[in-house]
Design a protein around this motif. Structure first.
Motif, PDB file in Angstrom:
ATOM      1  N   TYR A  77       0.821  -1.208   0.000  1.00 58.25           N
ATOM      2  CA  TYR A  77       0.000   0.000   0.000  1.00 58.25           C
ATOM      3  C   TYR A  77       0.858   1.262   0.000  1.00 58.25           C
ATOM      4  O   TYR A  77       1.947   1.287   0.566  1.00 58.25           O
ATOM      5  N   SER A  78       0.306   2.312  -0.601  1.00 55.03           N
ATOM      6  CA  SER A  78       0.937   3.631  -0.568  1.00 55.03           C
ATOM      7  C   SER A  78       0.555   4.322   0.740  1.00 55.03           C
ATOM      8  O   SER A  78      -0.250   3.814   1.520  1.00 55.03           O
ATOM      9  N   HIS A  79       1.106   5.494   0.925  1.00 54.17           N
ATOM     10  CA  HIS A  79       0.665   6.336   2.036  1.00 54.17           C
ATOM     11  C   HIS A  79      -0.749   6.817   1.740  1.00 54.17           C
ATOM     12  O   HIS A  79      -1.155   6.925   0.584  1.00 54.17           O
ATOM     13  N   GLU A  80      -1.504   7.130   2.765  1.00 47.48           N
ATOM     14  CA  GLU A  80      -2.872   7.624   2.598  1.00 47.48           C
ATOM     15  C   GLU A  80      -2.859   9.137   2.401  1.00 47.48           C
ATOM     16  O   GLU A  80      -2.018   9.834   2.965  1.00 47.48           O
ATOM     17  N   VAL A  81      -3.792   9.619   1.561  1.00 50.54           N
ATOM     18  CA  VAL A  81      -3.966  11.057   1.371  1.00 50.54           C
ATOM     19  C   VAL A  81      -5.442  11.383   1.584  1.00 50.54           C
ATOM     20  O   VAL A  81      -6.308  10.551   1.342  1.00 50.54           O
ATOM     21  N   GLU A  82      -5.699  12.587   2.054  1.00 50.24           N
ATOM     22  CA  GLU A  82      -7.071  13.003   2.337  1.00 50.24           C
ATOM     23  C   GLU A  82      -7.488  14.106   1.373  1.00 50.24           C
ATOM     24  O   GLU A  82      -6.684  14.957   1.005  1.00 50.24           O
ATOM     25  N   ALA A  83      -8.756  14.065   0.973  1.00 54.46           N
ATOM     26  CA  ALA A  83      -9.320  15.094   0.095  1.00 54.46           C
ATOM     27  C   ALA A  83     -10.687  15.489   0.627  1.00 54.46           C
ATOM     28  O   ALA A  83     -11.394  14.665   1.211  1.00 54.46           O
ATOM     29  N   GLU A  84     -11.048  16.743   0.423  1.00 53.14           N
ATOM     30  CA  GLU A  84     -12.364  17.215   0.855  1.00 53.14           C
ATOM     31  C   GLU A  84     -13.130  17.727  -0.355  1.00 53.14           C
ATOM     32  O   GLU A  84     -12.616  18.530  -1.132  1.00 53.14           O
ATOM     33  N   ILE A  85     -14.361  17.231  -0.517  1.00 50.29           N
ATOM     34  CA  ILE A  85     -15.238  17.649  -1.605  1.00 50.29           C
ATOM     35  C   ILE A  85     -16.239  18.643  -1.033  1.00 50.29           C
ATOM     36  O   ILE A  85     -16.978  18.321  -0.103  1.00 50.29           O
ATOM     37  N   GLY A  86     -16.248  19.840  -1.590  1.00 55.07           N
ATOM     38  CA  GLY A  86     -17.152  20.888  -1.115  1.00 55.07           C
ATOM     39  C   GLY A  86     -18.497  20.834  -1.819  1.00 55.07           C
ATOM     40  O   GLY A  86     -18.757  19.970  -2.666  1.00 55.07           O
ATOM     41  N   LEU A  87     -19.340  21.762  -1.477  1.00 55.06           N
ATOM     42  CA  LEU A  87     -20.656  21.861  -2.103  1.00 55.06           C
ATOM     43  C   LEU A  87     -20.522  22.320  -3.549  1.00 55.06           C
ATOM     44  O   LEU A  87     -19.590  23.055  -3.895  1.00 55.06           O
ATOM     45  N   PRO A  88     -21.451  21.888  -4.424  1.00 51.47           N
ATOM     46  CA  PRO A  88     -21.441  22.409  -5.790  1.00 51.47           C
ATOM     47  C   PRO A  88     -21.658  23.923  -5.770  1.00 51.47           C
ATOM     48  O   PRO A  88     -22.247  24.459  -4.829  1.00 51.47           O
ATOM     49  N   LYS A  89     -21.230  24.593  -6.814  1.00 44.75           N
ATOM     50  CA  LYS A  89     -21.356  26.053  -6.880  1.00 44.75           C
ATOM     51  C   LYS A  89     -22.695  26.503  -7.459  1.00 44.75           C
ATOM     52  O   LYS A  89     -23.097  27.643  -7.274  1.00 44.75           O
ATOM     53  N   GLU A  90     -23.384  25.591  -8.170  1.00 41.70           N
ATOM     54  CA  GLU A  90     -24.648  25.976  -8.790  1.00 41.70           C
ATOM     55  C   GLU A  90     -25.576  24.765  -8.895  1.00 41.70           C
ATOM     56  O   GLU A  90     -25.145  23.623  -8.766  1.00 41.70           O
ATOM     57  N   TYR A  91     -26.850  25.056  -9.114  1.00 42.66           N
ATOM     58  CA  TYR A  91     -27.822  24.000  -9.368  1.00 42.66           C
ATOM     59  C   TYR A  91     -27.538  23.393 -10.741  1.00 42.66           C
ATOM     60  O   TYR A  91     -27.103  24.090 -11.662  1.00 42.66           O
ATOM     61  N   SER A  92     -27.826  22.092 -10.868  1.00 45.23           N
ATOM     62  CA  SER A  92     -27.634  21.450 -12.165  1.00 45.23           C
ATOM     63  C   SER A  92     -28.461  20.168 -12.226  1.00 45.23           C
ATOM     64  O   SER A  92     -28.600  19.459 -11.231  1.00 45.23           O
ATOM     65  N   LEU A  93     -28.990  19.884 -13.404  1.00 37.97           N
ATOM     66  CA  LEU A  93     -29.673  18.628 -13.699  1.00 37.97           C
ATOM     67  C   LEU A  93     -28.969  18.027 -14.900  1.00 37.97           C
ATOM     68  O   LEU A  93     -28.858  18.670 -15.950  1.00 37.97           O
TER      69      LEU A  93
END
Length: 182
Positions: A77-93
């Motif tokens: 295994y590699s080292h672990e990395v963390e990522a954060e996903i924020g809220l979308p910037k606009e409405y979309s369908l």
């Protein structure tokens, strides 16, 4: 997007990308899911660059690691990395996928803030077939799995519409077309 590089490789088969949701942690134990893989170069004395795009994630924190698998099946295994996903910037369908479909398809949408959401489906004559979603939802990314056989849909063209209203009274509305083929 995950990016990594190797300086050299010996008998490398593939890199398996694993993800754990930080919110799914129980104590210190993370639950890992395999989300994809990328073929390795096998044997190489020169640097190689790799990347993988993890799409359609919900808002939150995620931890990633690589399982580097050799041709003989051994791995490390590699080292672990963390990522954060924020809220979308606009409405979309988004356009449903697949389209045309039989019997199931996916409808994806995103909300930049908490909203009252109504996802409706109409036949080509404008008659409402079903209300797919009608609830308050938090800002984020959503996927609705539509099963045409449960709704007794016949072959034809259908329209789906999203109406999302935030707490300030602002409305977002969008319409898309889909085709059911039996």
């Amino acid at each position: 997007m995950l990016k990594w590089e190797t300086t050299s490789e010996v008998n490398s088969a593939k890199f398996v990308i694993e993800r754990a949701s930080t919110s799914s942690a129980t104590g210190q134990q993370l639950v890992w899911d395999e989300v994809g893989s990328v073929a390795a170069s096998g044997n190489s004395n020169s640097p190689k660059e790799y990347s993988y795009v993890d799409k359609k994630l919900n808002t939150g924190k995620y931890t990633y690691r690589l399982r580097m698998v050799d041709i003989d099946g051994s791995y490390r295994y590699s080292h672990e990395v963390e990522a954060e996903i924020g809220l979308p910037k606009e409405y979309s369908l988004s356009q449903n996928y697949p389209n045309p479909f039989n019997p199931t398809t996916r409808i994806e949408y995103q909300l930049p803030m908490d909203s009252r959401v109504r996802l409706e489906m109409y036949d080509i004559t404008g008659q409402m077939v079903s209300v797919l979603v009608d609830e308050q939802q938090s800002g984020g990314y959503y996927t609705y799995e539509l099963d045409g056989s449960k709704l007794r849909m016949s072959s034809g063209v259908y329209i789906y519409r999203i109406i999302a209203e935030n707490g300030e009274g602002k409305r977002y509305m969008q319409i898309k077309k889909m085709v059911m083929i039996k």
